[in-house]
Each structure stands twice: as structure tokens, then as C-alpha cells.
Design a protein around this motif. Structure first.
Motif, PDB file in Angstrom:
ATOM      1  N   MET A   1       0.849  -1.210   0.000  1.00  0.00           N
ATOM      2  CA  MET A   1       0.000   0.000   0.000  1.00  0.00           C
ATOM      3  C   MET A   1       0.880   1.253   0.000  1.00  0.00           C
ATOM      4  N   HIS A   2       0.521   2.164  -0.874  1.00  0.00           N
ATOM      5  CA  HIS A   2       1.218   3.426  -1.050  1.00  0.00           C
ATOM      6  C   HIS A   2       1.340   4.198   0.270  1.00  0.00           C
ATOM      7  N   GLU A   3       0.208   4.405   0.932  1.00  0.00           N
ATOM      8  CA  GLU A   3       0.183   5.194   2.163  1.00  0.00           C
ATOM      9  C   GLU A   3       1.049   4.583   3.268  1.00  0.00           C
ATOM     10  N   LEU A   4       1.050   3.262   3.337  1.00  0.00           N
ATOM     11  CA  LEU A   4       1.783   2.602   4.415  1.00  0.00           C
ATOM     12  C   LEU A   4       3.279   2.853   4.318  1.00  0.00           C
ATOM     13  N   SER A   5       3.839   2.735   3.116  1.00  0.00           N
ATOM     14  CA  SER A   5       5.278   2.954   2.990  1.00  0.00           C
ATOM     15  C   SER A   5       5.626   4.414   3.247  1.00  0.00           C
ATOM     16  N   MET A   6       4.750   5.334   2.825  1.00  0.00           N
ATOM     17  CA  MET A   6       4.997   6.748   3.089  1.00  0.00           C
ATOM     18  C   MET A   6       4.927   7.056   4.579  1.00  0.00           C
ATOM     19  N   ALA A   7       3.899   6.509   5.219  1.00  0.00           N
ATOM     20  CA  ALA A   7       3.726   6.751   6.649  1.00  0.00           C
ATOM     21  C   ALA A   7       4.907   6.191   7.426  1.00  0.00           C
ATOM     22  N   ASP A   8       5.353   5.030   7.029  1.00  0.00           N
ATOM     23  CA  ASP A   8       6.481   4.381   7.672  1.00  0.00           C
ATOM     24  C   ASP A   8       7.739   5.242   7.555  1.00  0.00           C
ATOM     25  N   ALA A   9       7.993   5.749   6.345  1.00  0.00           N
ATOM     26  CA  ALA A   9       9.165   6.589   6.113  1.00  0.00           C
ATOM     27  C   ALA A   9       9.070   7.885   6.912  1.00  0.00           C
ATOM     28  N   MET A  10       7.864   8.444   7.001  1.00  0.00           N
ATOM     29  CA  MET A  10       7.676   9.697   7.732  1.00  0.00           C
ATOM     30  C   MET A  10       7.913   9.527   9.221  1.00  0.00           C
ATOM     31  N   VAL A  11       7.368   8.454   9.766  1.00  0.00           N
ATOM     32  CA  VAL A  11       7.557   8.204  11.198  1.00  0.00           C
ATOM     33  C   VAL A  11       9.045   8.056  11.503  1.00  0.00           C
ATOM     34  N   LYS A  12       9.761   7.350  10.630  1.00  0.00           N
ATOM     35  CA  LYS A  12      11.208   7.163  10.833  1.00  0.00           C
ATOM     36  C   LYS A  12      11.932   8.506  10.789  1.00  0.00           C
ATOM     37  N   THR A  13      11.559   9.344   9.802  1.00  0.00           N
ATOM     38  CA  THR A  13      12.185  10.662   9.680  1.00  0.00           C
ATOM     39  C   THR A  13      11.936  11.499  10.932  1.00  0.00           C
ATOM     40  N   ILE A  14      10.691  11.516  11.369  1.00  0.00           N
ATOM     41  CA  ILE A  14      10.307  12.331  12.525  1.00  0.00           C
ATOM     42  C   ILE A  14      11.047  11.869  13.784  1.00  0.00           C
ATOM     43  N   LEU A  15      11.069  10.555  13.990  1.00  0.00           N
ATOM     44  CA  LEU A  15      11.712  10.028  15.194  1.00  0.00           C
ATOM     45  C   LEU A  15      13.220  10.248  15.151  1.00  0.00           C
ATOM     46  N   ASP A  16      13.777  10.189  13.942  1.00  0.00           N
ATOM     47  CA  ASP A  16      15.196  10.415  13.753  1.00  0.00           C
ATOM     48  C   ASP A  16      15.567  11.848  14.129  1.00  0.00           C
ATOM     49  N   VAL A  17      14.783  12.800  13.625  1.00  0.00           N
ATOM     50  CA  VAL A  17      15.014  14.217  13.935  1.00  0.00           C
ATOM     51  C   VAL A  17      14.833  14.465  15.430  1.00  0.00           C
ATOM     52  N   ALA A  18      13.794  13.870  15.981  1.00  0.00           N
ATOM     53  CA  ALA A  18      13.506  14.054  17.408  1.00  0.00           C
ATOM     54  C   ALA A  18      14.666  13.541  18.255  1.00  0.00           C
ATOM     55  N   GLU A  19      15.195  12.406  17.851  1.00  0.00           N
ATOM     56  CA  GLU A  19      16.287  11.804  18.614  1.00  0.00           C
ATOM     57  C   GLU A  19      17.545  12.658  18.542  1.00  0.00           C
ATOM     58  N   LYS A  20      17.844  13.138  17.311  1.00  0.00           N
ATOM     59  CA  LYS A  20      19.033  13.968  17.119  1.00  0.00           C
ATOM     60  C   LYS A  20      18.938  15.265  17.908  1.00  0.00           C
ATOM     61  N   ASN A  21      17.717  15.727  18.125  1.00  0.00           N
ATOM     62  CA  ASN A  21      17.533  16.971  18.869  1.00  0.00           C
ATOM     63  C   ASN A  21      17.233  16.721  20.336  1.00  0.00           C
ATOM     64  N   LYS A  22      17.428  15.498  20.733  1.00  0.00           N
ATOM     65  CA  LYS A  22      17.214  15.096  22.127  1.00  0.00           C
ATOM     66  C   LYS A  22      15.828  15.500  22.642  1.00  0.00           C
ATOM     67  N   ALA A  23      14.834  15.208  21.841  1.00  0.00           N
ATOM     68  CA  ALA A  23      13.462  15.559  22.215  1.00  0.00           C
ATOM     69  C   ALA A  23      12.969  14.669  23.347  1.00  0.00           C
ATOM     70  N   GLU A  24      12.227  15.273  24.228  1.00  0.00           N
ATOM     71  CA  GLU A  24      11.570  14.497  25.270  1.00  0.00           C
ATOM     72  C   GLU A  24      10.131  14.216  24.858  1.00  0.00           C
ATOM     73  N   GLU A  25       9.645  15.120  24.034  1.00  0.00           N
ATOM     74  CA  GLU A  25       8.278  14.997  23.588  1.00  0.00           C
ATOM     75  C   GLU A  25       8.138  15.638  22.213  1.00  0.00           C
ATOM     76  N   ILE A  26       7.332  15.045  21.385  1.00  0.00           N
ATOM     77  CA  ILE A  26       7.027  15.675  20.096  1.00  0.00           C
ATOM     78  C   ILE A  26       5.643  16.311  20.228  1.00  0.00           C
ATOM     79  N   ILE A  27       5.613  17.624  20.076  1.00  0.00           N
ATOM     80  CA  ILE A  27       4.357  18.337  20.300  1.00  0.00           C
ATOM     81  C   ILE A  27       3.500  18.341  19.040  1.00  0.00           C
ATOM     82  N   GLU A  28       4.149  18.682  17.948  1.00  0.00           N
ATOM     83  CA  GLU A  28       3.382  18.920  16.733  1.00  0.00           C
ATOM     84  C   GLU A  28       4.232  18.591  15.507  1.00  0.00           C
TER      85      GLU A  28
END
Ligand SMILES: [Zn+2]
Length: 128
Positions: A1-28
Motif C-alpha cells: 500500500m502506497h500510504e503505508l510505505s509513506m507513513a512508515d518513512a515519515m515516522v522514521k524521519t520524525i523520530l530520527d530528527v527528534a532523537e538527534k535533537n534530544k526531544a523528550e516529547e514531540i508536540i506537533e
């Protein structure tokens, strides 16, 4: 499914950025989706929800911006937005709304990006 692979890639990107910035919480999180990607925003949102379970992204606010298709016509010099024929969701044929030609450049509508991530750090808040 198209949406699933995109969503998967997005979640990875977001979590990667959050981790690099030492996020405790993702607000938005702001995501931009071009109409030409043929992604269904509701389905994408649902999948992001499912995939973010037990991650920092769980419970974060997700904003999805749909980007309209814009073209530049090589035949008549028309520049601007155009509507897609919604009858077929898997084959997007873009034609110039003015002259009907297909000899054109798509200047917007192919976006599929994580645009902005707002995180909470232990000591400061930062917008990225
Ligand atoms: Zn044209």
C-alpha cells in the motif's frame, strides 16, 4: 500500500530528527502532501497513528497540509493551479486547464515531506 510505505518513512524521519535533537516529547508535526502523490490524507493520518504507537510520536498533533497541483504550460505559457481528474486515483494525468495540452511542467503538487517538527526538550523548546 502506497500510504503505508509513506507513513512508515515519515515516522522514521520524525523520530530520527527528534532523537538527534534530544526531544523528550514531540508536540506537533506538520506534513505536506502534494495532490499529485495520490495519498489519502485520512488514511495517512490513521497509519501514522498506528505506526507511532509506543514511540515519542504517540499522541502528538499531526497537521497535514495538502498542496494543490500547479503547472507551467509549455504550449500556451499558462501558469497556475489545475484540478486533477479525480476519477482515477492511481493514474494522475495533468493537462493544461487553458489549452488542454500535456506538454507542461508540474511546479507543485509532488510534495511529500515532513515540513516542521515541534519538540519539547528538557530545558528549552525549539521549532525546527
Ligand atoms: Zn496550455
Amino acid at each position: 500500500m502506497h500510504e503505508l510505505s509513506m507513513a512508515d518513512a515519515m515516522v522514521k524521519t520524525i523520530l530520527d530528527v527528534a532523537e538527534k535533537n534530544k526531544a523528550e516529547e514531540i508536540i506537533e508535526v506538520t506534513i505536506e502532501i502534494g495532490k499529485l502523490t495520490m495519498l489519502n490524507p485520512e488514511q495517512l493520518r490513521f497509519l501514522l497513528d498506528v505506526l507511532s504507537e509506543d514511540t515519542l510520536l504517540q499522541g502528538s498533533k499531526i497537521i497535514i497540509n495538502e498542496i494543490p497541483v500547479e503547472i507551467k504550460c509549455n504550449s500556451c505559457d499558462f501558469k497556475g493551479s489545475t484540478d486533477l481528474d479525480d476519477s482515477d486515483h492511481y493514474l494522475a494525468i495533468v493537462v493544461c486547464p487553458q489549452c488542454g495540452e500535456r506538454d507542461l511542467e508540474v511546479t507543485a503538487g509532488r510534495e511529500c515531506n515532513v515540513q516542521k517538527i515541534k519538540i519539547e526538550k528538557s530545558d528549552e523548546e525549539e521549532e525546527k
